[in-house]
Design an enzyme around this catalytic site. Sequence first.
Site, PDB file in Angstrom:
ATOM      1  N   HIS A 112      20.506  78.759  70.147  1.00  7.80           N
ATOM      2  CA  HIS A 112      19.804  79.992  69.770  1.00  7.80           C
ATOM      3  C   HIS A 112      20.775  81.113  69.397  1.00  7.80           C
ATOM      4  O   HIS A 112      20.354  82.217  69.069  1.00  7.80           O
ATOM      5  CB  HIS A 112      18.881  80.467  70.902  1.00  7.80           C
ATOM      6  CG  HIS A 112      17.752  79.513  71.169  1.00  7.80           C
ATOM      7  ND1 HIS A 112      16.899  79.083  70.190  1.00  7.80           N
ATOM      8  CD2 HIS A 112      17.350  78.890  72.316  1.00  7.80           C
ATOM      9  CE1 HIS A 112      16.010  78.232  70.704  1.00  7.80           C
ATOM     10  NE2 HIS A 112      16.273  78.095  72.000  1.00  7.80           N
ATOM     11  N   ASP A 151      16.080  69.430  70.252  1.00  2.00           N
ATOM     12  CA  ASP A 151      15.619  70.268  71.356  1.00  2.00           C
ATOM     13  C   ASP A 151      14.165  70.659  71.058  1.00  2.00           C
ATOM     14  O   ASP A 151      13.759  70.750  69.906  1.00  2.00           O
ATOM     15  CB  ASP A 151      16.500  71.519  71.433  1.00  2.00           C
ATOM     16  CG  ASP A 151      16.233  72.357  72.661  1.00  2.00           C
ATOM     17  OD1 ASP A 151      17.012  72.249  73.623  1.00  2.00           O
ATOM     18  OD2 ASP A 151      15.247  73.133  72.665  1.00  2.00           O
ATOM     19  N   HIS A 153      12.805  73.471  71.419  1.00  2.06           N
ATOM     20  CA  HIS A 153      12.727  74.786  70.794  1.00  2.06           C
ATOM     21  C   HIS A 153      13.419  74.752  69.436  1.00  2.06           C
ATOM     22  O   HIS A 153      14.428  74.062  69.282  1.00  2.06           O
ATOM     23  CB  HIS A 153      13.411  75.833  71.680  1.00  2.06           C
ATOM     24  CG  HIS A 153      12.832  75.906  73.062  1.00  2.06           C
ATOM     25  ND1 HIS A 153      13.346  75.176  74.106  1.00  2.06           N
ATOM     26  CD2 HIS A 153      11.778  76.602  73.550  1.00  2.06           C
ATOM     27  CE1 HIS A 153      12.636  75.427  75.198  1.00  2.06           C
ATOM     28  NE2 HIS A 153      11.670  76.283  74.886  1.00  2.06           N
ATOM     29  N   ASP A 240      14.348  68.893  76.417  1.00  2.00           N
ATOM     30  CA  ASP A 240      13.159  69.552  76.940  1.00  2.00           C
ATOM     31  C   ASP A 240      11.859  69.140  76.251  1.00  2.00           C
ATOM     32  O   ASP A 240      10.824  69.739  76.481  1.00  2.00           O
ATOM     33  CB  ASP A 240      13.333  71.078  76.926  1.00  2.00           C
ATOM     34  CG  ASP A 240      13.978  71.569  75.662  1.00  2.00           C
ATOM     35  OD1 ASP A 240      14.203  70.763  74.746  1.00  2.00           O
ATOM     36  OD2 ASP A 240      14.262  72.779  75.580  1.00  2.00           O
TER      37      ASP A 240
END
Lengths: 439, 559
Positions: A112, A151, A153, A240
């Site tokens: 991120h 991931d 996200h 995740d």
Amino acid sequence: MLKAADTLGVVFFPAYDWAISPTHPERQERLLYTQDQLREEGLFDIPGVREYKPDVALAHDVDLAHFTFPGVEEVLTSSHLVSAGGAMRAARLVMEREARRAFALVRPPGHHAMKVVHGTRGFCTVNVEAVMVETLRERYGVRRIAIVDTDCHHGDGTQDVYWHDPDVLFISLHQDGRTIYPGSGFPYELGGPTAMGSTCNIPLLPGTGDQGILHMLDHVVLPLIERFRPEIVINSAGQDNHFSDPITNMNFTAQGYAELTRRLGADIAVLEGGYSIQGALPYVNLGICLAMAGIDASGVVEPQYDPERVKQEQRITDYTLSLSDQLMSYFLDPPAMPKHGKAEGEWFVREKEVHYDTDAIFERQREKVLLCPDCSGVVSIESRADSGPLCLGVQIPPGACDACRERGHEEFETGQRSRNYRRAMLVDRPGRAVKRVLI
Amino acid sequence: MLMGIDVGGTHTDAVLVCRKGLLAWAKAKTHHGDLMRSIREVLTAIAAKAGAKAISRLNLSTTLSTNAIVEGLTEPVGVFVSAGPGIDARAYAVGEHYAVIPGCTDHRGRVTRPLDEARAREHAARCKAAHVSVYACVSKFSPRNPEFEESLRAVVHPQADFVSCGHEFSGQLGFPRRIHTAACNASVWRVFNRFADAVQRAALDFGLMGQVNILKADGGTMPLSVSRSFPVESILSGPAASVMGIIAVCDIAEDSVILDIGGTTTDIALFAEGAPLIEPDGAVISGRPTLVRALKTRSIGVGGDSALSVLEGQVRVGPRRLGPSMAEGGERPTLTDALNVLGRAELGDVSASRRGVNELARANGMDGETLAQDAALAAVTSIRAAVIELTRAVNDRPVYTIYELLEGKRVAPSRVYVMGGPAKALEGLLSEVFPEEVVVPEGYAVANAIGAALSRPTLSAELFADTQRGRMLIPGLDVEQDVPRTYSLDEAQADAAQRLGDYLNQLGVADPEALVETLEAQSFNMVEDGELVGRSIRVKCQVKPGVLPGYREAVRQPC
């Protein structure tokens, strides 16, 4: 006796003395059970699998990937430099042929962290993959690189760092941004005007299981990689999407991750998120290590695994089928210009707002890229975090044409002379100095 | 008065040490078929000098278990393994009587699938039919919960002469290592116990009233009575004796390399700031990693008896030993012969050495002197290469905290201590290839036996506590108890040290000078749904291996 079909170097660095806060998901305990599992399984005793300690990244390594304001020393902790150094070590292992593949099992994660860094967002401060990619370019002369972010996200940071870079194919598979942090990662995000089609986003519905992600892998990711012909494939391996993850809503299993890893065949994997530190990480990370080393991973099953519970609903299957078709046609026939931003003379300008959720910082950016017919164009970013001073970052892209190199220096000097900026940074590469100026 | 016996690959050495110094020493050929004969020979030579009654302690290092394993002279073991998810446990099969029993324990010691005892009983019946009478029971994550291993033991106990359980060896994780450690231990149990009987008988015959201890791979000792249940701990005690010998004889304070150049191999060890390095995971026996605590040593096939050969004009030494040197009646020239030719040694029949070396040289169009020179150089060069490789591997070993990584100390040896038979003869050549200072201590030939004599009992213990479950375990010491949710890292450290001391007392080998040190102490917050639910505490401590300080002054030599 077991033996690795492909040699694997694991850079394992659990950072047992670093945390954002004592009960934060990204805390000391995060890789503890993974370590327990890897040790108990005897992974590092298997011939062909070896554990390595990380390198430590220098400020210069970080500067090649980020515009860090006010500076690397002020924003990053040692832990970030070690985590980035862990990814660098993984790259070194593969490039120097010490191992066929490498997995940097390091924390904290990085995907991120965007091109400009004022602080921490989504538990990430420095984009460890990006620092590694710049190492691959600077030290080993690698040009075309594919990054597949698995991931849950959206890998918005990595996307941002390579938005204008036609030599880096960035593909992110993630839970639909309308349902989860950071709220981005839609199919229309295809890259900047000089790099259209080098970014690919695959948003998946909450509840997607192994079947869905493997379908996307086979029908979108692998065909795009084949078309792009990268010299190296990197996996931003977030864990995740697991059915037991506390902060997401997906249904992947350790078997799904292992199969994904096997089919993708990435040269280097770097750990990203994954916060089911007991129920998922030990098993998923083991499965990935085995798959990368070419060892049978079929015995890696989570204790809570229940095939009924993780079964993918029909509507999700239908959605993934239609999305993969749409995405491919989109890529084979992309629009001429990005959806956001507009041309202003020779430049293409995009106004951006970035929220650093972990550090509660709000940043406004004006990003412009020179619409150069000969190279991907100079990038110039004006950034202000909250009410702080205005900063300027200018990047001359790798392989820039002479005109763009000149324009980059001109842009930086004009910026300095204007007295509009408190801090300014110029990156001229490869191999050239990074200039940092405090005005 | 202390007695040390080191049964090496070529020689059996013995020393007698009193508080005034080295009183006597003896050397005999090792009779591989009959180790007791060698032991009796050196005992005879030495015991008379002191009077057996004055010997308060006999420490013995033996290659018996190692040899039995390497030579495959072990007995079949019935192995019961409970694995659960992960790498297929069939990959770790040892022997023909190996079965994977369904059931699963997770990393916190929680049973996630019960043990299938019916399947265990079936396997027990098959083993019984095959006349197997020693067993190993191992389950995954047993250091976190030994319940399955105990259940398996209960199943097989009625038909067993001996049962090894994985958790008895170490609290450290490493399932394949645990399987091999327990299986190895059971496989040498009988042959080792026969040897222990013979040692006890010999001690009695000689009128030795003192305690008899066996040297372990980590440079410590264990009472003979304990070694009967843990024979596998006696493997690799040869290199450990050498290392302890150097510690006893020389005052090592800096980073150093220890070379023990024997007949067959050269053993290399490293010291960091004067302390020997330990193999963090455990020793490797016969290609299989184990949980046996050991000093970090590397062995390469270069020794006095290493055969010389010439391949495409290149002179090579070892790695094989094809009989003794020609000087001692062998049939092929060896490194010792080369050293004889060079005038660096004068062992046995020097003219036989010259004959053998010249013959090999002629066959390859060289002259004898050059071949000998090349051979000696090849030997020291490969020793140096192995030292560099070991140092590099040590400095490259993983660390897990930022502090360790950034503050991490690198081992940078400044001295090379050389011992063993050919030490003196190779000293000059070693000095040429090593930039570090090369030191050959005076007592280089029997330092290993001195090391054996002066080693003291050691023991390590790993404590694991889970305050959410309210449990604390020290698997190696068979400790398992409930703890309150407030149980802290400090309490855990105190408990580990206390229990270790209690255990030593129980064995009757407590040593008031022994230092219990904590090697690792970590406490992790366990968080569920954003709430702190408990702590996972891990403590590792040990009685620091070392030599008895009272005697150390007595054997100290100028180094």
